[in-house]
Design an enzyme around this catalytic site. Sequence first.
Site, PDB file in Angstrom:
ATOM      1  CB  ALA B  13      -0.956  -0.017   1.194  1.00 52.99           C
ATOM      2  CD  GLU B  37       6.594  -6.942  -2.041  1.00 53.24           C
ATOM      3  OE1 GLU B  37       6.525  -5.800  -1.544  1.00 53.24           O
ATOM      4  OE2 GLU B  37       6.473  -7.994  -1.373  1.00 53.24           O
ATOM      5  CB  SER B  43      -1.171  -2.568  -5.123  1.00 50.37           C
ATOM      6  OG  SER B  43      -0.087  -1.741  -5.419  1.00 50.37           O
ATOM      7  CB  CYS B  47      -7.900  -5.012   5.625  1.00 48.29           C
ATOM      8  SG  CYS B  47      -6.643  -3.766   5.866  1.00 48.29           S
ATOM      9  NE  ARG B  74      -1.265   2.406 -13.852  1.00 41.93           N
ATOM     10  CZ  ARG B  74      -2.435   3.015 -13.650  1.00 41.93           C
ATOM     11  NH1 ARG B  74      -2.474   4.184 -13.075  1.00 41.93           N
ATOM     12  NH2 ARG B  74      -3.551   2.449 -14.034  1.00 41.93           N
ATOM     13  CG  ASP B 289       1.211  -1.822   8.070  1.00 37.75           C
ATOM     14  OD1 ASP B 289       0.496  -0.802   8.002  1.00 37.75           O
ATOM     15  OD2 ASP B 289       0.795  -2.969   7.818  1.00 37.75           O
ATOM     16  CG  ASN B 311      -3.912   3.022   0.346  1.00 42.22           C
ATOM     17  OD1 ASN B 311      -3.665   3.009  -0.848  1.00 42.22           O
ATOM     18  ND2 ASN B 311      -4.195   1.933   1.032  1.00 42.22           N
ATOM     19  NE  ARG B 448     -29.707  14.547  26.491  1.00 42.75           N
ATOM     20  CZ  ARG B 448     -30.984  14.190  26.369  1.00 42.75           C
ATOM     21  NH1 ARG B 448     -31.455  13.773  25.196  1.00 42.75           N
ATOM     22  NH2 ARG B 448     -31.800  14.252  27.393  1.00 42.75           N
TER      23      ARG B 448
END
Lengths: 459, 459
Positions: B13, B37, B43, B47, B74, B289, B311, B448
């Site tokens: 991420a 990596e 990516s 979770c 990219r 992390d 992110n 309250r």
Amino acid sequence: MAAERLVVIGGDAAGMSAASQARRMRGPDDLEIVVFERGHFTSYSACGIPYWVGGEVAERDKLIARTPEEHRERDIDLRMRTEALEIDTDGRRVRARDLESGEESWTAYDKLVVATGARPVRPELPGIDAPGVHGVQTLDDGQALLDTLTSTSGRRAVIVGAGYIGVEMAEALLRRDYEVTVVTRGEEPMSTLDPDMGRLVHEAMDAMGITTVTGAEVTKILTGEDGRVRAVATADAEYPADVVVLGIGVEPRTELARAAGLPLGEHGGLLTDRAMRVRGHQDIWAGGDCVEVLDLVSGRERHIALGTHANKHGQIIGSGVGGGYATFPGVVGTAVSKVCDLEIARTGLREHEAREAGLQFVTATIESTNSAGYYPGAAVMAVKMLAERRTGRLLGVQIVGREGAAKRVDIAAVALTAGMTVEQVVTLDLGYAPPFSPVWDPVLVAARKAVSAVRAAGS
Amino acid sequence: MAAERLVVIGGDAAGMSAASQARRMRGPDDLEIVVFERGHFTSYSACGIPYWVGGEVAERDKLIARTPEEHRERDIDLRMRTEALEIDTDGRRVRARDLESGEESWTAYDKLVVATGARPVRPELPGIDAPGVHGVQTLDDGQALLDTLTSTSGRRAVIVGAGYIGVEMAEALLRRDYEVTVVTRGEEPMSTLDPDMGRLVHEAMDAMGITTVTGAEVTKILTGEDGRVRAVATADAEYPADVVVLGIGVEPRTELARAAGLPLGEHGGLLTDRAMRVRGHQDIWAGGDCVEVLDLVSGRERHIALGTHANKHGQIIGSGVGGGYATFPGVVGTAVSKVCDLEIARTGLREHEAREAGLQFVTATIESTNSAGYYPGAAVMAVKMLAERRTGRLLGVQIVGREGAAKRVDIAAVALTAGMTVEQVVTLDLGYAPPFSPVWDPVLVAARKAVSAVRAAGS
């Protein structure tokens, strides 16, 4: 005999909350409390009427939070079916009529609460009073509508107005197997949204089988030989109807206040100070649907009839009457609603409201999902955000989506109250787990786009 | 050849968000981007692993937001299965090993991003490495666990740890028809809540058929003759197990950073400035992390492994590398989770965290419902609120309830960020309609009560 007497005009949310809170703070030996209520009910949820009409709430009494008897057990002298006719501020007294006996009398007060509520806008159209034409403002209205639904065999319903009452009633009648047509003057349904977001509601309503007629002014209610409604007419067309529901909006019920010389605002609502005291009157408070409230974003007064505000007002007034201290800072204009499984929400200003407030702004609209995209049931949610030019201050948010969409508007409601910029919104630490949100919450995605829009607009 | 080279260590991420955002801002002629990596994936949503294991997410690839190929398209030079071994900050270079070929080489950098993530805490217990014992931190872990589930006929699962990973895995294995036992050292499950709120989770888990053993330290993993796990032992008992899942928490993976002399905090995470630059290093950023973040409520650094923060960090780092400007102000500690239909949320400080921060406080706990009480399906929601003594500043909120409970914590997350008092929270203009909320939203009801508690506590 008590040291002082409090008179409350109106026994629904604001009035009874005020009476109850005052009673909590001051015992019956210290404060006598008299409440005048015109109707048959106290402390009920008008907002729940569409769900009772639609059959999701089985019975009327479930909408009643506290009955007259329960209030009386708390030493509140509640006079039902009693209409206040005149407020004499110099003499500190209220003239009221018992609607059953017709008797009138004056009641003196030391402290007064005006909680006369709102009335539905009822345009002066030919046929508007015909049997089969219903408002849905009070429990009595709801009962009358239900009586019509059970006594009429036709299945065509026309709803005039496409605000939140209109769309909620569309859902209710759809649930009862009516063919539902919603007729609105607006460019799109849900005039509480900008038209581009209202368009999404329109499309969803189409898919639900609700016919929405936009840009149409109702000119006449047509009746049959039996005198009952048979159609709703606009300049261009006629829409056959076995039942008509008016959902055009409400206006403050303030004739009494006006006649007594109490100050009213441009929307016809009572004007109060922060402690909900009527301006210029130390011993008169007002709250609920009959007052105007400060819009914290535009800096102007608005009229918003909503139970959540009325309950807060009542609480604050009761504290004030009781000798305590509490204030109502204002609103940001949050509203949530739904039509079947479509959730609709707004807070802050729409485009034309921002313009009217003299604010220049940029907008950003995004599509995302209510949960992580890969999580089962992930559904599209559209978020539109308005941010002030140059400063980037958040001005408003509108959301249309499915489960979990509407209450996300609370994020923006708090951010608006705090005066945050959209750049501050981007880094908010919002709850994330796949069943609840994509890794960037849709509100954050909208804020990111708004940040770019503010930058692109330059100074 | 590009003017500069960015090296990113870690392709999940934070790392890939940073690389992608830097690429958006600087073309390949201007900035070369190399990413190392160790694993097989980029990516992806860690979770989401419990929902994949539980079968709600059909296939692993749905958890992958962007594949290595998509990143390469990219113009990101992504080197998979390549492990960074050493950072030479003086020489501005990184030594890395191709895990397939075993070859090692140095790569020079102008700018460096450390996004090495976290590792699950794996206590040194006898038998911890036995077949059938699984962590669930990476996609590889998830696949290994699924392989065990499909190859094993026994239906008894023991989960060690009852934090959010523990309870989510309890749900996942319940869905797969396992008898699930959760063993935790804590007084109650969900140690991210105070024990009184954790008790509500415990009771709900009981009702779901999940056995929860509290106050129990695991001493040993027992294996059978085949070497596979057969039981989990505590000081007092043995819990038969065909599969064991470790959900004890994670710690920052920062050996590389430590060896390079980069500054680490008391939780072992990297320390950065507001722009996510490693303190004292102008050309090195860190996020996700492996870093510590500022807790805005306590004023201290914390370690929170959560995709939503990672992110945001990546986005901010990418902006910085790209020559833009963005900052991460800190967190308020928001977390949401669920076990079956029970929603669990927290934000801000728990009681012991507030005490550790030197804050004196009052608490208020209320029960309300997620919708108007009369609306079908209205379910109980408990809200606990902490407010600072004297000032009334909101310090934390914990929520346990059903549908619509968890994301209500966002209201408090924004209010905490804005530094609101509980008195300010009471008058917030939150969305109200019967399907979405009682007329007083549960968060307002808690506020309250907290206001009263602050007043009662005096000065």
